[in-house]
Design an enzyme around this catalytic site. Sequence first.
Site, PDB file in Angstrom:
ATOM      1  N   ARG A  67       0.915  -0.979   0.115  1.00 40.59           N
ATOM      2  CA  ARG A  67       0.321   0.174   0.022  1.00 40.59           C
ATOM      3  C   ARG A  67       1.307   0.648   0.252  1.00 40.59           C
ATOM      4  O   ARG A  67       0.167   2.200  -0.607  1.00 40.59           O
ATOM      5  CB  ARG A  67      -0.578   0.141   1.385  1.00 40.59           C
ATOM      6  CG  ARG A  67      -2.104  -0.912   0.818  1.00 40.59           C
ATOM      7  CD  ARG A  67      -2.490  -1.349   2.253  1.00 40.59           C
ATOM      8  NE  ARG A  67      -2.486  -1.796   3.171  1.00 40.59           N
ATOM      9  CZ  ARG A  67      -2.621  -1.862   4.680  1.00 40.59           C
ATOM     10  NH1 ARG A  67      -3.548  -1.386   4.667  1.00 40.59           N
ATOM     11  NH2 ARG A  67      -1.399  -2.567   5.800  1.00 40.59           N
ATOM     12  N   ASN A  76      -6.086  -3.743   1.292  1.00 40.98           N
ATOM     13  CA  ASN A  76      -5.675  -4.748   1.691  1.00 40.98           C
ATOM     14  C   ASN A  76      -7.550  -5.545   2.057  1.00 40.98           C
ATOM     15  O   ASN A  76      -7.991  -5.129   2.076  1.00 40.98           O
ATOM     16  CB  ASN A  76      -4.793  -5.782   3.201  1.00 40.98           C
ATOM     17  CG  ASN A  76      -3.742  -5.394   3.094  1.00 40.98           C
ATOM     18  OD1 ASN A  76      -2.889  -4.915   1.861  1.00 40.98           O
ATOM     19  ND2 ASN A  76      -2.548  -4.963   4.735  1.00 40.98           N
TER      20      ASN A  76
END
Length: 386
Positions: free
Chosen positions: A314, A332
């Site tokens: 990320r 996620n």
Amino acid sequence: MKKGLIMEGGAMRGMFTCGVIDVFMENGITFDGAVGISAGAVFGCNYKSKQIGRPLRYNKTYCRDKRYCSFSSLLKTGDLYNADFCYRELLENLDPFDAGTFEKDPMAFYVGATDVKTGKCVFHKCTDGKQTDTQWLRASASMPLVSRIVKIGTYELLDGGIADSIPLKFMEEEGYDRNVVILTQPLGYRKSRSKALPFLRIAMKEYPLMIDAMEKRHVMYNHEVGDIERKEAKGQVFVIRPSAPLKIGKIEKDPKQLQRVYDLGREEALKNLEKMKDFLSRPELETDKEDEVMAQRVRRHFHFYGTVQGVGFRFQAMMAAESLGLTGWVRNEHDGSVTMEVQGTEEEIASAVELIANSRFIRIEKTETKLVPLEEHESCFTADYW
């Protein structure tokens, strides 16, 4: 219409650029603004000071002088190219830089250097050619491993080519819409991952974002070259480049080799001079429907499988999106996968995915993607850190 000049770096490949800009000066070619990176900056600044032949002259004179560039200088000072000799003694006494002419010349001159704290390129507009400008030029040409970090104000800087090797996008954002690009690699060249990365990770361990920029430098460079080649094919930029690899060392001690590469730059400039004049004088540049399609924004939804959680996915996605000006989000999923939506051009989105995939810990084994509707009011890229 604002005419801009972009000068790539490349250590002593910069002698090619010197040959090109000397031909420009001899033929009265002027630009509203110019930007240089690394060697493109320290040699290119002589365009604004109108000193034809100066970089070739001092490099041929001092290339074998230990005061100029030597491993003894690296051991004693931390700089392979001795900072005091190169940016004081040479500029002030041995082959003086004409700061007065530099200041009076109306062409804007920008230099880019990489901030080691953020891993991003920052640009400085040089105004008088004196101490502050000189320090920025030094920073832009300070190569990792063989140079000290240059501190200017709140910035800690090194080689500008790490974060932005060919800053055409910067010039376009500054309003320059008729741009000439001087490259020091031949058509079709693509950069590969640096073999020095293991050493760079150790040397720059206190600057993780700088390490990230160095790991992805080849991806960003190849993206910039691809963008330039596409625009060149459509007549939107004019490029002067060597016809074959220059085959010159980064630290060149042979004056004949310096002269050879300089002469190649002159040859290419003279060969392209009339075409470039026509490009610079045309009232309007043609656009193409294909370019309009390529420039259209789309939004893609991605689902990534593999080693994609707990490895900085990320964070890498946010860095890639920010560097390319993309919007969207990444999160996620509970099954160990990662989903992402990203909005921009197809080329930019592909570059973002490549940047993410090039992280040394991420291993993408499977990707599912589809086009989804645009989010017109979206203004940033976010990450869900549940």
